[in-house]
Enzyme design. Structure first.
Site, PDB file in Angstrom:
ATOM      1  N   ASP A  38       1.240  -1.121   0.291  1.00 55.58           N
ATOM      2  CA  ASP A  38       0.076   0.136  -0.056  1.00 55.58           C
ATOM      3  C   ASP A  38       1.090   1.492  -0.095  1.00 55.58           C
ATOM      4  OD1 ASP A  38       0.540   0.053   3.129  1.00 55.58           O
ATOM      5  OD2 ASP A  38      -1.227   0.166   2.866  1.00 55.58           O
ATOM      6  N   GLY A 123      -3.758  -4.968  18.187  1.00 57.73           N
ATOM      7  CA  GLY A 123      -2.245  -5.981  18.250  1.00 57.73           C
ATOM      8  C   GLY A 123      -1.808  -6.893  17.422  1.00 57.73           C
ATOM      9  N   LEU A 126      -5.134  -6.812  12.995  1.00 58.20           N
ATOM     10  CA  LEU A 126      -6.221  -7.157  11.912  1.00 58.20           C
ATOM     11  C   LEU A 126      -6.548  -5.633  12.308  1.00 58.20           C
ATOM     12  CD1 LEU A 126      -7.813 -11.093  13.776  1.00 58.20           C
ATOM     13  CD2 LEU A 126      -6.957 -10.021  11.687  1.00 58.20           C
ATOM     14  N   SER A 129      -6.957  -0.850  15.679  1.00 59.62           N
ATOM     15  CA  SER A 129      -6.429   0.641  15.641  1.00 59.62           C
ATOM     16  C   SER A 129      -7.319   1.356  15.100  1.00 59.62           C
ATOM     17  CB  SER A 129      -5.013   1.467  15.572  1.00 59.62           C
ATOM     18  OG  SER A 129      -4.547   0.275  14.590  1.00 59.62           O
ATOM     19  N   GLU A 161      -3.472   8.488  12.475  1.00 59.18           N
ATOM     20  CA  GLU A 161      -2.478   7.389  12.640  1.00 59.18           C
ATOM     21  C   GLU A 161      -0.799   7.876  12.714  1.00 59.18           C
ATOM     22  OE1 GLU A 161      -3.935   3.960  13.244  1.00 59.18           O
ATOM     23  OE2 GLU A 161      -2.132   3.126  13.499  1.00 59.18           O
ATOM     24  N   ASP A 173      -5.796   0.004   5.639  1.00 62.06           N
ATOM     25  CA  ASP A 173      -6.763  -0.981   7.233  1.00 62.06           C
ATOM     26  C   ASP A 173      -7.740   0.645   6.843  1.00 62.06           C
ATOM     27  OD1 ASP A 173      -4.653  -2.607   7.103  1.00 62.06           O
ATOM     28  OD2 ASP A 173      -2.979  -1.146   8.678  1.00 62.06           O
ATOM     29  N   TYR A 223       9.140  -1.538  10.811  1.00 61.58           N
ATOM     30  CA  TYR A 223       7.741  -1.423   9.388  1.00 61.58           C
ATOM     31  C   TYR A 223       8.526  -0.047   9.017  1.00 61.58           C
ATOM     32  CZ  TYR A 223       3.877  -0.212   7.399  1.00 61.58           C
ATOM     33  OH  TYR A 223       2.955   0.490   6.803  1.00 61.58           O
TER      34      TYR A 223
HETATM   35  C1  GLA Z   1      -0.167  -2.588   8.602  1.00 62.68           C
HETATM   36  C2  GLA Z   1      -0.438  -0.729   7.988  1.00 62.68           C
HETATM   37  C3  GLA Z   1      -0.681  -1.503   6.672  1.00 62.68           C
HETATM   38  C4  GLA Z   1       0.339  -2.013   5.743  1.00 62.68           C
HETATM   39  C5  GLA Z   1       0.324  -3.513   6.291  1.00 62.68           C
HETATM   40  C6  GLA Z   1       1.382  -4.146   5.573  1.00 62.68           C
HETATM   41  O1  GLA Z   1      -1.247  -3.531   8.656  1.00 62.68           O
HETATM   42  O2  GLA Z   1      -1.155  -0.434   8.507  1.00 62.68           O
HETATM   43  O3  GLA Z   1      -0.716   0.182   6.008  1.00 62.68           O
HETATM   44  O4  GLA Z   1       1.311  -1.265   5.246  1.00 62.68           O
HETATM   45  O5  GLA Z   1       0.913  -3.094   7.696  1.00 62.68           O
HETATM   46  O6  GLA Z   1       0.785  -4.629   4.187  1.00 62.68           O
END
Ligand code: GLA
Length: 387
Positions: A38, A123, A126, A129, A161, A173, A223
């Site tokens: 994304d 956390g 899923l 947040s 966020e 998300d 991340y």
């Molecule tokens: C988390 C992030 C999303 C995406 C996924 C990995 O869920 O919030 O934006 O980057 O990781 O696909």
């Protein structure tokens, strides 16, 4: 939780039974395929769950926002006077960040009583947040008649966020929980934000989510590290093409990575993103053709790439996935979400669910010392008011 029980808890906390609160719900999400694409302008294919966050909310005559949740001990009141700052009370940063987005757009927010209840594990990858953010956003939009579109609310929640909570996530998300549709997944182009709802027809199969129950540790820092590695890859590739993001390259151009990216780690990261985009496009095509077997293979390939090239899985997720694939009836299994812990998503035949849970629990526990949790979700609608 039943509405009347939730309402009872609300009145126990806030009193004044003559003024009924309004109920909103926002789902969590599971991503079927398209991971870590994304924020690279790529494709994703998530769906909204029938698990999520409930919010009972009502206006008051005061100048304070009263936050409470049934998930843990937390009663916080903050008074409204200009913009909010990130607080040390971690949880209320999610709704507070959303309130701030309304204030930034010159909307007036007055006193509120808010009671949250979530049934999506925190956390666990899923989107608990995003679910809290979006349920707050749709509720404020409704109560204060601010007229924002769903897409604006999605973007405001993502900003909350990114800027308030401080997690530099992409848009998947918030988009998934905002635009979810019952029994459909969302085929989203994260560059243009064009999307299609694709029916998820599983015939005699089901979706099963398995939680590693591994404590979230370095997810956020790893991340951000992956994000900057992708930026680095784009930089290297400028000598080949003036691209803005990795998703402008196709699988056919993978061979060029060898020539333009000298750093082997950065090369692997780029390979994952570009190949994953190809897999999402094919996965949507084969799902439409009712070819679940190939869909499952693509899920497996996605996980393998996240393990080998993107390196975001780890022992617990890999154990769940590779043990799952040994069990009869499994069509495909992969990690979902950011990785490092959290959940896997598996498609398997309905009649093997019991056996799957039993065998996977034994294998996983003996290898990791952790107990997995299983959820068999339905694909539900996006965030909104519940009448
Ligand atoms: C988390 C992030 C999303 C995406 C996924 C990995 O869920 O919030 O934006 O980057 O990781 O696909």
């Amino acid at each position: 939780m039943e509405r009347n029980i939730l309402e009872e808890k609300f009145f126990e906390k806030y009193g004044n039974r003559s003024l009924r609160p309004v109920l909103f719900f926002s789902p969590g999400r599971v991503n079927l395929i398209g991971e870590h694409t994304d924020y690279n302008g790529g494709f994703v294919f998530p769906c909204a769950l029938n698990y999520g966050t409930y919010l009972l909310i009502r206006k008051t005559n005061s100048n304070t926002l009263n936050f409470s949740t049934l998930n843990f001990d937390c009663d916080e009141s903050v008074s409204i006077s200009g913009m909010f700052k990130n607080t040390s009370k971690k949880w209320i940063n999610y709704p507070l960040g959303v309130v701030n987005e309304f204030l930034k757009r010159d909307k007036t927010i007055t006193g509120l009583d808010l009671l949250y209840h979530g049934d999506v594990p925190n956390g666990a990858g899923l989107s608990s947040s995003a679910s809290i953010e979006m349920v707050t956003a749709v509720a404020l939009n409704d109560l204060f008649s601010t007229g924002f579109s769903t897409l604006e609310l999605v973007k405001m929640s993502q900003k909350a966020e990114n800027e308030f909570v401080g997690m530099n996530c992409g848009i998947m998300d918030q988009f998934a929980v905002g635009f979810g549709k019952k029994d459909h997944a969302i085929f989203l182009n994260c560059d243009t934000l064009n999307y299609e709802n694709v029916p998820v027809v599983l015939n005699n199969n089901v979706l099963l989510i398995t939680n590693t129950n591994k404590r979230r540790g370095l997810t956020d820092s790893k991340y951000n590290e992956r994000r900057s590695e992708c930026d680095k890859a784009v930089e290297y590739l400028q000598d080949y093409k003036k691209i803005r993001n990795l998703s402008e390259l196709t699988s056919g151009e993978l061979v060029l990575l060898e020539k333009y990216i000298p750093d082997p780690v950065i090369k692997k990261r780029a390979k994952h993103v570009i190949s994953e985009n190809g897999r999402v496009v094919e996965a949507v095509k084969v799902l439409r053709e009712n070819n679940l077997a190939r869909f499952g293979e693509l899920m497996n390939l996605s996980h393998d790439s996240l393990k080998e090239d993107y390196e975001v899985t780890g022992f617990e997720l890999d154990t769940l996935v590779y043990e799952a694939r040994k069990i009869p009836g499994v069509i495909g299994s992969r990690m979902t979400g950011a990785g490092f812990g959290g959940c896997t998503v598996t498609i398997l035949s309905k009649k093997h669910v019991k056996q799957f849970i039993k065998e996977l629990t034994i294998a996983y526990t003996s290898k990791t010392g952790l107990d997995p949790d299983f959820y068999q979700p339905e694909i539900g609608p996006g965030a909104g008011k519940i009448n």
